[in-house]
Write a protein that holds these residues in place. Sequence first.
Motif, PDB file in Angstrom:
ATOM      1  N   ASN A 508      37.519  15.663  43.222  1.00 34.48           N
ATOM      2  CA  ASN A 508      37.452  15.680  41.734  1.00 34.48           C
ATOM      3  C   ASN A 508      36.708  17.194  41.064  1.00 34.48           C
ATOM      4  O   ASN A 508      35.646  17.631  41.929  1.00 34.48           O
ATOM      5  N   SER A 509      37.076  17.365  40.077  1.00 32.43           N
ATOM      6  CA  SER A 509      36.472  18.785  39.732  1.00 32.43           C
ATOM      7  C   SER A 509      35.028  18.154  39.007  1.00 32.43           C
ATOM      8  O   SER A 509      34.937  17.131  38.455  1.00 32.43           O
ATOM      9  N   SER A 510      33.913  19.286  38.410  1.00 30.69           N
ATOM     10  CA  SER A 510      33.028  18.730  38.167  1.00 30.69           C
ATOM     11  C   SER A 510      32.845  18.813  36.602  1.00 30.69           C
ATOM     12  O   SER A 510      32.096  19.203  35.789  1.00 30.69           O
ATOM     13  N   GLU A 511      34.184  18.901  36.081  1.00 34.33           N
ATOM     14  CA  GLU A 511      34.098  18.939  34.504  1.00 34.33           C
ATOM     15  C   GLU A 511      33.745  17.412  34.068  1.00 34.33           C
ATOM     16  O   GLU A 511      33.529  17.433  32.666  1.00 34.33           O
ATOM     17  N   ASN A 512      33.678  16.283  34.682  1.00 32.58           N
ATOM     18  CA  ASN A 512      33.249  15.052  34.171  1.00 32.58           C
ATOM     19  C   ASN A 512      31.873  15.052  33.929  1.00 32.58           C
ATOM     20  O   ASN A 512      31.159  15.901  34.156  1.00 32.58           O
ATOM     21  N   CYS A 513      31.667  14.087  32.830  1.00 38.07           N
ATOM     22  CA  CYS A 513      30.316  13.950  32.257  1.00 38.07           C
ATOM     23  C   CYS A 513      29.347  13.199  33.019  1.00 38.07           C
ATOM     24  O   CYS A 513      29.601  12.594  34.247  1.00 38.07           O
ATOM     25  N   ASP A 514      28.123  12.885  32.814  1.00 40.53           N
ATOM     26  CA  ASP A 514      27.182  12.075  33.707  1.00 40.53           C
ATOM     27  C   ASP A 514      27.618  10.741  33.828  1.00 40.53           C
ATOM     28  O   ASP A 514      27.311  10.152  35.201  1.00 40.53           O
ATOM     29  N   ILE A 515      28.420  10.091  32.887  1.00 43.40           N
ATOM     30  CA  ILE A 515      28.928   8.651  33.248  1.00 43.40           C
ATOM     31  C   ILE A 515      29.763   8.553  34.450  1.00 43.40           C
ATOM     32  O   ILE A 515      29.723   7.649  35.312  1.00 43.40           O
ATOM     33  N   ALA A 516      30.582   9.605  34.814  1.00 46.22           N
ATOM     34  CA  ALA A 516      31.288   9.601  35.795  1.00 46.22           C
ATOM     35  C   ALA A 516      30.488   9.601  37.174  1.00 46.22           C
ATOM     36  O   ALA A 516      30.932   9.055  38.214  1.00 46.22           O
ATOM     37  N   TYR A 517      29.460  10.376  37.111  1.00 45.72           N
ATOM     38  CA  TYR A 517      28.923  10.720  38.426  1.00 45.72           C
ATOM     39  C   TYR A 517      27.905   9.277  38.538  1.00 45.72           C
ATOM     40  O   TYR A 517      27.743   8.754  39.815  1.00 45.72           O
ATOM     41  N   PHE A 518      27.220   8.793  37.374  1.00 48.60           N
ATOM     42  CA  PHE A 518      26.687   7.466  37.841  1.00 48.60           C
ATOM     43  C   PHE A 518      27.444   6.420  38.263  1.00 48.60           C
ATOM     44  O   PHE A 518      27.099   5.634  39.187  1.00 48.60           O
ATOM     45  N   HIS A 519      28.530   6.381  37.529  1.00 45.87           N
ATOM     46  CA  HIS A 519      29.652   5.400  38.015  1.00 45.87           C
ATOM     47  C   HIS A 519      29.922   5.417  39.407  1.00 45.87           C
ATOM     48  O   HIS A 519      29.812   4.600  40.109  1.00 45.87           O
ATOM     49  N   MET A 520      30.145   6.763  39.915  1.00 45.47           N
ATOM     50  CA  MET A 520      30.498   6.955  41.348  1.00 45.47           C
ATOM     51  C   MET A 520      29.502   6.346  42.248  1.00 45.47           C
ATOM     52  O   MET A 520      29.718   5.824  43.023  1.00 45.47           O
ATOM     53  N   LEU A 521      28.079   6.824  41.919  1.00 52.21           N
ATOM     54  CA  LEU A 521      27.059   6.241  42.698  1.00 52.21           C
ATOM     55  C   LEU A 521      26.664   4.907  42.438  1.00 52.21           C
ATOM     56  O   LEU A 521      26.350   4.326  43.688  1.00 52.21           O
ATOM     57  N   SER A 522      27.094   4.200  41.341  1.00 53.13           N
ATOM     58  CA  SER A 522      26.948   2.884  41.436  1.00 53.13           C
ATOM     59  C   SER A 522      28.182   1.973  42.132  1.00 53.13           C
ATOM     60  O   SER A 522      27.903   0.673  42.231  1.00 53.13           O
ATOM     61  N   MET A 523      29.107   2.552  42.599  1.00 49.35           N
ATOM     62  CA  MET A 523      30.106   2.023  43.252  1.00 49.35           C
ATOM     63  C   MET A 523      29.754   1.916  44.789  1.00 49.35           C
ATOM     64  O   MET A 523      30.695   1.367  45.589  1.00 49.35           O
ATOM     65  N   THR A 524      28.724   2.610  45.202  1.00 44.60           N
ATOM     66  CA  THR A 524      28.588   2.747  46.640  1.00 44.60           C
ATOM     67  C   THR A 524      27.614   1.314  47.131  1.00 44.60           C
ATOM     68  O   THR A 524      26.968   0.614  46.161  1.00 44.60           O
ATOM     69  N   PRO A 525      27.474   1.103  48.287  1.00 46.41           N
ATOM     70  CA  PRO A 525      26.776  -0.167  48.750  1.00 46.41           C
ATOM     71  C   PRO A 525      25.374  -0.098  48.628  1.00 46.41           C
ATOM     72  O   PRO A 525      24.602  -1.198  48.680  1.00 46.41           O
ATOM     73  N   ASP A 526      24.748   1.156  48.407  1.00 49.33           N
ATOM     74  CA  ASP A 526      23.529   1.246  48.125  1.00 49.33           C
ATOM     75  C   ASP A 526      23.042   0.894  46.619  1.00 49.33           C
ATOM     76  O   ASP A 526      21.991   0.988  46.446  1.00 49.33           O
ATOM     77  N   ALA A 527      23.998   0.908  45.995  1.00 53.01           N
ATOM     78  CA  ALA A 527      23.648   0.929  44.487  1.00 53.01           C
ATOM     79  C   ALA A 527      23.297  -0.670  44.127  1.00 53.01           C
ATOM     80  O   ALA A 527      23.521  -1.755  44.899  1.00 53.01           O
ATOM     81  N   PRO A 528      22.639  -0.893  43.063  1.00 50.24           N
ATOM     82  CA  PRO A 528      22.202  -2.323  42.560  1.00 50.24           C
ATOM     83  C   PRO A 528      23.355  -2.788  41.917  1.00 50.24           C
ATOM     84  O   PRO A 528      24.471  -2.237  41.596  1.00 50.24           O
ATOM     85  N   VAL A 529      23.304  -4.228  41.629  1.00 47.23           N
ATOM     86  CA  VAL A 529      24.596  -4.898  41.073  1.00 47.23           C
ATOM     87  C   VAL A 529      23.851  -5.521  39.720  1.00 47.23           C
ATOM     88  O   VAL A 529      22.754  -6.370  39.679  1.00 47.23           O
ATOM     89  N   VAL A 530      24.741  -5.478  38.796  1.00 42.42           N
ATOM     90  CA  VAL A 530      24.197  -6.314  37.565  1.00 42.42           C
ATOM     91  C   VAL A 530      25.331  -7.058  37.073  1.00 42.42           C
ATOM     92  O   VAL A 530      26.544  -7.059  37.433  1.00 42.42           O
ATOM     93  N   ASN A 531      24.972  -8.497  36.239  1.00 44.41           N
ATOM     94  CA  ASN A 531      26.000  -9.199  35.930  1.00 44.41           C
ATOM     95  C   ASN A 531      26.650  -8.529  34.652  1.00 44.41           C
ATOM     96  O   ASN A 531      26.143  -8.191  33.936  1.00 44.41           O
ATOM     97  N   VAL A 532      28.142  -8.781  34.804  1.00 42.38           N
ATOM     98  CA  VAL A 532      28.802  -8.282  33.564  1.00 42.38           C
ATOM     99  C   VAL A 532      30.218  -9.637  33.163  1.00 42.38           C
ATOM    100  O   VAL A 532      30.687 -10.064  34.179  1.00 42.38           O
ATOM    101  N   SER A 533      29.832 -10.071  31.977  1.00 37.19           N
ATOM    102  CA  SER A 533      30.561 -11.108  31.600  1.00 37.19           C
ATOM    103  C   SER A 533      32.193 -10.749  31.230  1.00 37.19           C
ATOM    104  O   SER A 533      32.350  -9.131  31.299  1.00 37.19           O
TER     105      SER A 533
END
Length: 698
Positions: A508-533
């Motif tokens: 992916n290009s680096s044109e994406n915003c901070d949300i894209a990077y945070f989302h990528m890192l939050s999809m990893t096995p080392d990331a925390p998990v939160v409840n979502v209805s």
Amino acid sequence: MKVVDLNDLPVKEEIKVILKRRGIVSLNPVQSEAVEKGLLEGKRLLLTSPTGSGKTLIAELGMLSHLMRGERRAVYVTPLRALTSEKFVTFKDWEALGIKVGMTSGDYDTDDRYLSRYDLVVTTYEKLDSLWRHKPEWLLETDYFVLDEFHYLNDGTRGPVVESVAIRAKRNFLLALSATVSNSSQIAQWLSAIPITTNWRPVPLKEGILVNERRRSQIYYSDGSSYPLAGSDPILSYTEKVVNEGGQVLVFRNSRKMAETTAWKIKELDLKLKKDEIKGLLSRLEEVEDAGSTEKEALKELIASGVAFHHAGLSRGLREVIEDGFRRRIIKVITATPTLAAGVNLPARSVVVGDIYRFNKKILGYQEEISVMEYKQMSGRAGRPGYDTEGESVIVVRNRKDAERVARKYILSPPEPIESKLGNESAFYSFLLGIASDVSSEDEITEVAQESLLDKELVKNYIEKGLAWLRENGFLEGVKLTRFGRRVADLYIKPFTARVIKDTISMNSSENCDIAYFHMLSMTPDAPVVNVSEQEGEDLIDMAYCPPFVDPEEGDEGEEYYSALKIALILHDWIEEVEEDQILSKYRIGSGDLRSIVETMDRLTYSGYQLAQVLDLKDHEKILLNLNRRVSDGVKEELVDLVKVSGVGRKRGRLLYERGIRKPEDIVMNPDKVKALLGEKLGERIVKEAARLLGGVL
């Protein structure tokens, strides 16, 4: 049972003097047996005995004897940072003998070489596992390990790390401690240790089943006796009885919501309280800085009535106030999730296990029974040495029909045997990467891996598949770590996490915003998990002002995807300096959740930046470094330099910035202005911290 008089203990007089200051004049039966089995001579031991039976003193005597024989260094390992801090404070007593005590946890990308100055080091399993990958000289010289709360080896999440640590530690002098190891002979054989198993408790435990029958409650004890309670709510009736008899109660519920709801119900009881002491505790609560105002107001109201709830959603500051209030017997009742049972030392006269069922997060709507080991950990908190002649634990069931089965399973049966938790790809591949950082041939990798508790044929299969996967994904060349693999091992992130980062930023290009990077890192096995209805998931898509790297239209939507998106949005608001109370309310999380998310993402943005650097993806590297600098303090880019000054957080930093103080140099050059804005004492301290940061002296 045998009891050893302290004067007869074959240790130096200086040790006895310090123990007598603590009020210890003899060793209890468990401690005496450990000495008899060779504790002071450095024999390798696996000790299984109930909570409160004095295992910490056994560890201290083992480590002191080792060090005073002229051996090199001792390391005491715990599963939790809170326990690490607690043990560190206890062990500081021994500095009077010239033994230097150090502590380390967190920050995995370092070898902590400063610890070479210490004789006794307290740390966590994860930190020790990461340190072995860095191979610092001081750790290679360490030859005595105490593995506390060793039953964590049976934990699905933490177990693989505990096992990895044990494999290395068992090549040295070793003392493993636990309250619950039913297959101690097997585990002791694996550790090449002498098993010591005892049920002796300083405060005997009485266990029973609490049943609600026809709007009246009855306790049926395992000794055949029973006790009737008035009132239609069994937990309230039992709690009121114990507190009004001078006791304290821990009530365990299966969710945060249930813990909080139960606390509000108990608040309505007429508990005997010391009002003056409560005022002091409420003042301390008001001073807690890492918590939301709504949480603090709720807890103030509850604590004023002698009760508090306790769970991971609360900040560390709030939990510490609650725990201290309970230890000082100001708070009479804590309603908690089971995580408290595995945490710091917090005994009560009585423990109520309010639920034997919990929701299985992997199977929506499915409830499963807790393990026997979990029950034993909770019930083990009953009985306060020095206060109670008997501890009491009761399990709440819905009807008499369930009572006998529940008693048979939880009260009359031993806990489940400890087994290896390395038997999945994610855990085993991380384990292999750790081994590869320390050996130089496939035979050596196989030799170390075969020391695990897993079946030998299964290990052989996992090694073959794991090495192939690690090579295919760029972690290994042969059995040697690549530059990428070495960086992943040192960062102490899971290989699957590293692959997600590598694949995503490479494609992916680096044109994406901070949300894209945070989302990528939050999809990893080392990331925390939160409840979502379900409804919240749809709202999150609308809230994201730029798309994640992964498009949900491609079939990746689901609980993991939306959890990651929620975390990304929380972090976006955090680094844009949205008020903490607003974040907690908007996303329905607790201050403890926010701190956990920030702490984990601080580590993951740093890891992402480091991997981008290794992969020579300079645009991604620059963005991830910038995000990492902003995450820990939750600030916009212009405050990054200012918050490097200790004591200047996001609020003070913004106040200073808006008044023209925009970098550390400005603080040093305008001390009077800083003091006027922040107050004389705080301002003076921050001016000194800024000068220290800049390398100057005022």
